[in-house]
Design an enzyme around this catalytic site. Structure first.
Site, PDB file in Angstrom:
ATOM      1  CG  ASP A  39      63.283  65.564  16.988  1.00 10.19           C
ATOM      2  OD1 ASP A  39      64.071  65.070  16.443  1.00 10.19           O
ATOM      3  OD2 ASP A  39      62.658  66.700  17.633  1.00 10.19           O
ATOM      4  CE  LYS A  41      62.167  68.710  14.729  1.00 15.30           C
ATOM      5  NZ  LYS A  41      61.146  67.647  14.382  1.00 15.30           N
ATOM      6  CG  ASN A  44      63.666  71.208  17.767  1.00 15.95           C
ATOM      7  OD1 ASN A  44      62.684  71.362  17.795  1.00 15.95           O
ATOM      8  ND2 ASN A  44      63.823  68.950  17.883  1.00 15.95           N
ATOM      9  CG  ASP A  57      61.081  70.429  20.536  1.00 18.58           C
ATOM     10  OD1 ASP A  57      60.325  69.068  22.299  1.00 18.58           O
ATOM     11  OD2 ASP A  57      60.082  70.086  20.236  1.00 18.58           O
ATOM     12  CB  THR A  76      63.098  64.748  12.255  1.00 21.20           C
ATOM     13  OG1 THR A  76      62.614  65.128  13.579  1.00 21.20           O
ATOM     14  CG2 THR A  76      62.448  65.381  10.981  1.00 21.20           C
TER      15      THR A  76
END
Ligand SMILES: *[C@@H]1O[C@H](CO)[C@@H](O)[C@H](O)[C@H]1NC(C)=O
Length: 237
Positions: A39, A41, A44, A57, A76
């Site tokens: 994840d 992005k 994070n 995260d 995402t």
């Protein structure tokens, strides 16, 4: 990561290099420990008080043993890798794809597969898997940056840079990083391009809290023990 750039153009490449390089080291470390982050992005990517990068995260992070695969659709929409969309199983290859998306976002302040007109997640994901859908690189982006991003945003995971024989080393040796002091970065010996101000970190906390509110997470949040384990792994990062 607070996106501290102007609305129409991203960060300077020299500045982005520090952040992207830091994430390359973090992902390499995770992958060497059979963990896919899944994840990546800007939200994070956290900046510590000295200006160094930490990944935050780990809600989606997962152990994927060599030869193993995982199937959960997660991530995402603008950032998910094609193999994740396709649902036929994937591994840490998705992290190199999302690094390509993140690098594009840093350098342009736009997302490669999303536009103000096209934010429908289904359309965005159709573009992600469609080999013929061309990613547009703005003219101000250097040739080296364009080349590296296009090699990270390679739709076939087996051909993607980071997944080839040299693994993360191929990325570190890419011309975009020519002359970059990787050892200095790992030893925290190079000056981060920007040190967060006190006010930034207060803002950052509330942004993070906002981002987490009502966002369903799967798998469930980590246990205290897992958190301690990650703290241990990242102590030196
Ligand atoms: C990850 O998946 C790719 C194919 O998508 C495969 O070539 C590679 O060997 C896998 N890596 C590991 C460590 O299992």
């Amino acid at each position: 990561m607070i996106l501290f750039f102007t609305p129409h153009q991203g960060l300077e490449e020299s500045m982005s290099r520090f952040y992207i390089a830091s994430i390359v080291l973090a992902l390499e470390y995770l992958h060497d420990n059979s963990i896919a982050f899944r994840d990546l992005k800007p939200e994070n990517v956290l900046i510590d008080a000295q200006g160094y990068v930490k990944l935050g995260d780990f809600g989606f992070a997962k152990m994927v043993e060599t030869g193993g695969r995982t199937y959960t659709f997660c991530g995402t929409p603008g950032y998910v890798a094609p193999e994740n969309v396709m649902g036929r199983g994937y591994n840490h290859s998705v992290d190199w794809w999302t690094l390509g998306v993140l690098m594009y976002v840093l350098l342009t302040a736009r997302q490669p597969f999303t536009s103000p007109k096209t934010q429908d997640p289904m359309e965005v994901m159709r573009r992600i898997v469609d080999e013929r859908w061309p990613i547009k690189y703005p003219p101000y982006m250097s040739e080296e940056a364009t080349d590296l991003i296009s090699k990270l945003l390679e739709r076939k995971p087996v051909k993607r840079i980071g997944m080839l024989q040299g693994k993360a080393r191929d990325i570190k040796q890419h011309p975009w990083f020519a002359g970059f002091d990787w050892e200095g970065l790992a030893a925290r010996r190079i000056d981060p391009p920007r040190k967060p101000k006190e006010s930034d970190s207060a803002k950052r906390k509330s942004e993070l809290a906002e981002a987490h509110r009502g966002e369903p997470k799967e798998p469930p949040p980590a246990t205290a023990q897992e958190m301690a384990e990650w703290d241990r792994m990242f102590r030196d990062f």
